[in-house]
Design a protein around this motif. Sequence first.
Motif: not given
Length: 70
Positions: A9-14
């Motif tokens: 989730x964090x990488x996709x959001x970034x």
Amino acid sequence: MQVPVEQTFAKLLERRFADGGDGRPVEVVNAGCSGYGTDNALLFFYRHEGRKYRPDLVVLAFNPGNDILE
């Protein structure tokens, strides 16, 4: 659930923020902790730890299936 680090989730959001941004670098910090409710997230991660990062934006993701009741 195990997923490749580039699909978290964090990488996709970034990536999403960087693609629609103004060219400035974007860093997403995942401060999630299994078992913590939204109250714990506020008290520990933002009031004590999260503010050390001086964030421009804080996003709280939660599961409406159980996080609202807790």
